[in-house]
Motif scaffolding. Structure first.
Motif, PDB file in Angstrom:
ATOM      1  N   ILE A  17       2.335  -6.249  -6.466  1.00 25.84           N
ATOM      2  CA  ILE A  17       2.207  -4.875  -7.319  1.00 25.84           C
ATOM      3  C   ILE A  17       3.531  -4.785  -8.015  1.00 25.84           C
ATOM      4  O   ILE A  17       4.668  -5.323  -7.557  1.00 25.84           O
ATOM      5  N   ARG A  18       3.423  -4.640  -9.109  1.00 29.63           N
ATOM      6  CA  ARG A  18       4.702  -4.532 -10.244  1.00 29.63           C
ATOM      7  C   ARG A  18       5.489  -3.041  -9.963  1.00 29.63           C
ATOM      8  O   ARG A  18       4.551  -2.211  -9.345  1.00 29.63           O
ATOM      9  N   ARG A  45       1.843   1.964  -8.844  1.00 28.77           N
ATOM     10  CA  ARG A  45       1.899   2.676  -7.566  1.00 28.77           C
ATOM     11  C   ARG A  45       0.926   2.437  -6.661  1.00 28.77           C
ATOM     12  O   ARG A  45       1.113   2.693  -5.459  1.00 28.77           O
ATOM     13  N   GLU A  46      -0.184   1.938  -7.120  1.00 30.31           N
ATOM     14  CA  GLU A  46      -1.256   1.402  -6.389  1.00 30.31           C
ATOM     15  C   GLU A  46      -2.041   0.405  -6.747  1.00 30.31           C
ATOM     16  O   GLU A  46      -2.156   0.462  -8.008  1.00 30.31           O
ATOM     17  N   THR A  92       0.339   0.257  -1.798  1.00 31.59           N
ATOM     18  CA  THR A  92       1.005   1.405  -2.463  1.00 31.59           C
ATOM     19  C   THR A  92       2.404   0.952  -2.759  1.00 31.59           C
ATOM     20  O   THR A  92       3.095   0.137  -1.984  1.00 31.59           O
ATOM     21  N   LEU A  93       3.073   1.443  -3.650  1.00 31.65           N
ATOM     22  CA  LEU A  93       4.515   1.126  -3.926  1.00 31.65           C
ATOM     23  C   LEU A  93       5.514   2.464  -4.382  1.00 31.65           C
ATOM     24  O   LEU A  93       4.923   3.133  -5.178  1.00 31.65           O
ATOM     25  N   ASP A  94       6.451   2.902  -3.746  1.00 30.87           N
ATOM     26  CA  ASP A  94       7.063   4.024  -4.022  1.00 30.87           C
ATOM     27  C   ASP A  94       8.464   3.508  -4.093  1.00 30.87           C
ATOM     28  O   ASP A  94       9.303   3.277  -3.457  1.00 30.87           O
ATOM     29  N   THR A  95       8.954   3.409  -5.410  1.00 30.57           N
ATOM     30  CA  THR A  95      10.111   2.740  -5.864  1.00 30.57           C
ATOM     31  C   THR A  95      11.363   3.742  -5.541  1.00 30.57           C
ATOM     32  O   THR A  95      12.387   3.262  -5.505  1.00 30.57           O
ATOM     33  N   SER A  96      10.993   5.109  -5.614  1.00 31.06           N
ATOM     34  CA  SER A  96      12.068   6.166  -5.215  1.00 31.06           C
ATOM     35  C   SER A  96      12.676   5.948  -3.846  1.00 31.06           C
ATOM     36  O   SER A  96      13.684   6.132  -3.565  1.00 31.06           O
ATOM     37  N   SER A 103       3.334  -0.058   1.245  1.00 29.87           N
ATOM     38  CA  SER A 103       2.484  -0.109   2.531  1.00 29.87           C
ATOM     39  C   SER A 103       1.372  -1.083   2.231  1.00 29.87           C
ATOM     40  O   SER A 103       0.889  -1.027   0.827  1.00 29.87           O
ATOM     41  N   LEU A 104       0.911  -1.493   3.189  1.00 25.74           N
ATOM     42  CA  LEU A 104      -0.245  -2.502   3.066  1.00 25.74           C
ATOM     43  C   LEU A 104      -1.440  -1.923   4.113  1.00 25.74           C
ATOM     44  O   LEU A 104      -1.119  -1.542   5.258  1.00 25.74           O
TER      45      LEU A 104
END
Lengths: 109, 114
Positions: free
Chosen positions: A49-50, A54-55, A64-68, A73-74
Protein backbone atom coordinates in the motif's frame (compact mmCIF):
# COMPACT_ATOMS: atom_id res chain seq x y z
CA UNK A 1 14.68 3.73 12.01
CA UNK A 2 11.64 3.11 9.86
CA UNK A 3 11.21 -0.31 11.40
CA UNK A 4 7.74 -1.79 11.31
CA UNK A 5 6.51 -3.28 14.56
CA UNK A 6 3.61 -5.68 14.53
CA UNK A 7 0.97 -6.11 17.18
CA UNK A 8 -0.11 -8.46 18.66
CA UNK A 9 2.90 -10.76 18.77
CA UNK A 10 0.59 -13.77 18.72
CA UNK A 11 -3.01 -14.30 17.72
CA UNK A 12 -5.09 -17.45 18.03
CA UNK A 13 -8.53 -17.69 16.44
CA UNK A 14 -11.05 -20.18 15.13
CA UNK A 15 -11.52 -20.90 11.46
CA UNK A 16 -14.06 -18.53 9.95
CA UNK A 17 -13.23 -15.65 12.27
CA UNK A 18 -11.50 -12.50 11.14
CA UNK A 19 -7.91 -11.77 12.11
CA UNK A 20 -6.58 -8.26 12.53
CA UNK A 21 -2.93 -7.40 12.87
CA UNK A 22 -1.45 -3.97 13.35
CA UNK A 23 1.82 -2.38 12.37
CA UNK A 24 3.42 0.82 13.57
CA UNK A 25 6.42 2.59 12.15
CA UNK A 26 8.50 5.59 13.08
CA UNK A 27 9.33 7.82 10.15
CA UNK A 28 7.92 8.84 6.78
CA UNK A 29 7.41 6.06 4.30
CA UNK A 30 6.80 5.68 0.57
CA UNK A 31 4.86 2.49 1.05
CA UNK A 32 4.15 -0.30 3.49
CA UNK A 33 4.11 -3.96 2.67
CA UNK A 34 2.78 -7.07 4.32
CA UNK A 35 4.42 -10.47 4.01
CA UNK A 36 3.55 -13.96 5.19
CA UNK A 37 6.07 -16.53 6.39
CA UNK A 38 5.34 -20.20 6.85
CA UNK A 39 7.46 -22.40 9.09
CA UNK A 40 10.32 -19.93 9.44
CA UNK A 41 11.25 -20.07 5.78
CA UNK A 42 10.92 -17.63 2.90
CA UNK A 43 8.53 -14.72 3.00
CA UNK A 44 5.71 -14.30 0.52
CA UNK A 45 4.71 -10.81 -0.53
CA UNK A 46 1.01 -10.25 0.16
CA UNK A 47 0.20 -6.64 -0.55
CA UNK A 48 1.78 -3.21 -0.91
CA UNK A 49 0.00 0.00 0.00
CA UNK A 50 1.45 3.35 -1.01
CA UNK A 51 1.63 6.34 1.25
CA UNK A 52 -1.11 8.15 -0.69
CA UNK A 53 -3.51 5.23 -0.35
CA UNK A 54 -5.75 4.62 2.65
CA UNK A 55 -7.13 1.20 1.95
CA UNK A 56 -6.40 -1.69 -0.35
CA UNK A 57 -8.03 -5.06 -0.92
CA UNK A 58 -6.74 -8.33 -2.27
CA UNK A 59 -9.04 -11.32 -1.99
CA UNK A 60 -9.70 -11.92 1.72
CA UNK A 61 -7.05 -9.35 2.69
CA UNK A 62 -7.80 -5.77 3.56
CA UNK A 63 -5.02 -3.35 4.41
CA UNK A 64 -5.44 0.13 5.78
CA UNK A 65 -2.84 2.84 6.19
CA UNK A 66 -3.02 5.87 8.46
CA UNK A 67 0.04 8.00 7.82
CA UNK A 68 -0.98 10.51 10.50
CA UNK A 69 -0.76 7.75 13.12
CA UNK A 70 2.08 5.97 11.36
CA UNK A 71 0.15 2.74 11.49
CA UNK A 72 -1.30 0.07 9.26
CA UNK A 73 -3.60 -2.87 9.77
CA UNK A 74 -4.00 -6.16 7.97
CA UNK A 75 -7.39 -7.82 8.15
CA UNK A 76 -7.86 -11.40 7.03
CA UNK A 77 -11.54 -12.20 6.67
CA UNK A 78 -13.09 -15.64 7.03
CA UNK A 79 -9.79 -17.14 8.14
CA UNK A 80 -8.76 -20.65 7.23
CA UNK A 81 -6.41 -23.10 8.88
CA UNK A 82 -4.06 -22.53 5.93
CA UNK A 83 -3.69 -18.89 7.00
CA UNK A 84 -1.66 -20.08 9.98
CA UNK A 85 1.68 -18.32 9.58
CA UNK A 86 3.71 -15.35 10.75
CA UNK A 87 2.85 -12.01 9.22
CA UNK A 88 5.35 -9.18 8.85
CA UNK A 89 5.02 -5.59 7.84
CA UNK A 90 7.85 -3.80 6.09
CA UNK A 91 8.16 -0.03 6.04
CA UNK A 92 9.46 1.18 2.69
CA UNK A 93 11.03 4.59 2.55
CA UNK A 94 14.42 3.82 1.19
CA UNK A 95 15.69 0.96 -0.89
CA UNK A 96 15.94 -1.29 2.15
CA UNK A 97 12.55 -2.19 3.65
CA UNK A 98 12.80 -2.75 7.38
CA UNK A 99 10.84 -5.55 8.99
CA UNK A 100 9.30 -5.98 12.40
CA UNK A 101 9.26 -9.18 14.45
CA UNK A 102 5.94 -10.33 13.07
CA UNK A 103 2.60 -11.54 14.35
CA UNK A 104 2.22 -15.27 14.76
CA UNK A 105 -1.29 -16.25 13.66
CA UNK A 106 -2.77 -19.62 14.51
CA UNK A 107 -6.11 -20.53 12.98
CA UNK A 108 -7.73 -23.53 14.61
CA UNK A 109 -9.85 -25.75 12.34
CA UNK B 1 14.25 -20.03 -12.73
CA UNK B 2 10.77 -19.15 -11.60
CA UNK B 3 11.77 -17.92 -8.18
CA UNK B 4 14.67 -17.15 -5.90
CA UNK B 5 16.61 -20.25 -4.96
CA UNK B 6 19.06 -20.76 -2.15
CA UNK B 7 21.49 -23.50 -1.32
CA UNK B 8 22.04 -25.40 0.79
CA UNK B 9 18.65 -25.53 2.48
CA UNK B 10 20.29 -26.65 5.70
CA UNK B 11 23.88 -26.39 6.88
CA UNK B 12 25.34 -27.75 10.08
CA UNK B 13 28.88 -26.74 10.84
CA UNK B 14 31.33 -26.70 13.70
CA UNK B 15 32.32 -23.55 15.47
CA UNK B 16 35.31 -21.94 13.79
CA UNK B 17 34.63 -23.31 10.32
CA UNK B 18 33.85 -21.14 7.30
CA UNK B 19 30.57 -21.47 5.41
CA UNK B 20 29.30 -20.26 2.06
CA UNK B 21 25.65 -19.69 1.33
CA UNK B 22 24.40 -19.25 -2.20
CA UNK B 23 21.54 -17.26 -3.68
CA UNK B 24 20.21 -17.37 -7.23
CA UNK B 25 17.88 -14.40 -7.74
CA UNK B 26 15.06 -14.17 -10.22
CA UNK B 27 16.46 -13.64 -13.70
CA UNK B 28 16.56 -9.97 -14.58
CA UNK B 29 16.20 -8.70 -11.02
CA UNK B 30 18.81 -6.06 -10.40
CA UNK B 31 18.46 -5.80 -6.63
CA UNK B 32 19.53 -8.55 -4.23
CA UNK B 33 19.28 -8.56 -0.45
CA UNK B 34 20.56 -10.80 2.31
CA UNK B 35 18.75 -10.98 5.65
CA UNK B 36 19.27 -12.99 8.80
CA UNK B 37 16.45 -14.24 10.97
CA UNK B 38 17.13 -15.67 14.39
CA UNK B 39 14.56 -17.90 16.06
CA UNK B 40 11.36 -15.99 16.72
CA UNK B 41 12.84 -12.72 15.56
CA UNK B 42 12.30 -10.36 12.67
CA UNK B 43 14.50 -9.99 9.66
CA UNK B 44 17.87 -8.38 10.18
CA UNK B 45 19.21 -6.68 7.07
CA UNK B 46 22.74 -7.72 6.15
CA UNK B 47 23.69 -6.47 2.69
CA UNK B 48 22.14 -5.03 -0.47
CA UNK B 49 23.31 -5.19 -4.07
CA UNK B 50 21.86 -3.04 -6.84
CA UNK B 51 23.16 -3.54 -10.35
CA UNK B 52 26.78 -2.56 -10.69
CA UNK B 53 26.70 -0.10 -7.82
CA UNK B 54 28.80 -0.58 -4.72
CA UNK B 55 26.89 -2.79 -2.27
CA UNK B 56 25.40 -1.46 0.93
CA UNK B 57 27.18 -3.47 3.60
CA UNK B 58 25.89 -1.48 6.54
CA UNK B 59 24.04 -4.45 8.06
CA UNK B 60 26.92 -6.90 8.22
CA UNK B 61 27.41 -7.67 11.93
CA UNK B 62 31.16 -8.21 11.85
CA UNK B 63 34.11 -8.51 9.51
CA UNK B 64 33.62 -12.27 9.54
CA UNK B 65 30.70 -11.71 7.18
CA UNK B 66 31.18 -10.88 3.53
CA UNK B 67 29.18 -11.23 0.35
CA UNK B 68 29.76 -10.93 -3.33
CA UNK B 69 27.60 -10.93 -6.39
CA UNK B 70 29.15 -12.18 -9.57
CA UNK B 71 27.99 -10.98 -12.96
CA UNK B 72 25.07 -9.17 -11.40
CA UNK B 73 23.30 -12.44 -10.69
CA UNK B 74 24.34 -15.16 -8.26
CA UNK B 75 25.41 -14.06 -4.79
CA UNK B 76 27.45 -15.82 -2.14
CA UNK B 77 27.37 -14.94 1.55
CA UNK B 78 30.48 -16.10 3.38
CA UNK B 79 30.78 -16.40 7.13
CA UNK B 80 34.30 -17.01 8.38
CA UNK B 81 35.19 -18.60 11.70
CA UNK B 82 31.53 -19.28 12.51
CA UNK B 83 30.25 -18.75 16.04
CA UNK B 84 27.20 -20.27 17.71
CA UNK B 85 25.41 -16.93 17.60
CA UNK B 86 25.60 -17.10 13.80
CA UNK B 87 22.98 -19.86 13.90
CA UNK B 88 19.93 -18.53 12.09
CA UNK B 89 17.98 -18.71 8.86
CA UNK B 90 19.67 -16.68 6.14
CA UNK B 91 17.21 -15.32 3.62
CA UNK B 92 17.91 -13.90 0.21
CA UNK B 93 15.51 -11.68 -1.72
CA UNK B 94 15.55 -10.00 -5.09
CA UNK B 95 13.50 -7.28 -6.72
CA UNK B 96 13.24 -5.64 -10.08
CA UNK B 97 14.26 -2.08 -10.83
CA UNK B 98 10.67 -1.21 -11.76
CA UNK B 99 9.20 -2.56 -8.52
CA UNK B 100 12.10 -2.26 -6.15
CA UNK B 101 9.91 -2.38 -3.03
CA UNK B 102 8.35 -5.75 -3.85
CA UNK B 103 10.83 -8.34 -2.75
CA UNK B 104 10.72 -11.99 -3.71
CA UNK B 105 12.27 -14.23 -1.09
CA UNK B 106 14.06 -17.51 -1.39
CA UNK B 107 13.30 -20.41 0.98
CA UNK B 108 16.31 -19.62 3.13
CA UNK B 109 19.30 -21.53 4.43
CA UNK B 110 19.06 -22.74 8.01
CA UNK B 111 22.54 -22.53 9.50
CA UNK B 112 23.35 -24.36 12.71
CA UNK B 113 26.73 -23.82 14.32
CA UNK B 114 27.57 -26.46 16.90
Amino acid sequence: SQQGEEDPQALSIQEGENATMNCSYKTSINNLQWYRQNSGRGLVHLILIRSNEREKHSGRLRVTLDTSKKSSSLLITASRAADTASYFCAAGGSYIPTFGRGTSLIVHP
Amino acid sequence: GAGVSQSPSNKVTEKGKDVELRCDPISGHTALYWYRQSLGQGLEFLIYFQGNSAPDKSGLPSDRFSAERTGGSVSTLTIQRTQQEDSAVYLCASSSRARVDEQFFGPGTRLTVL
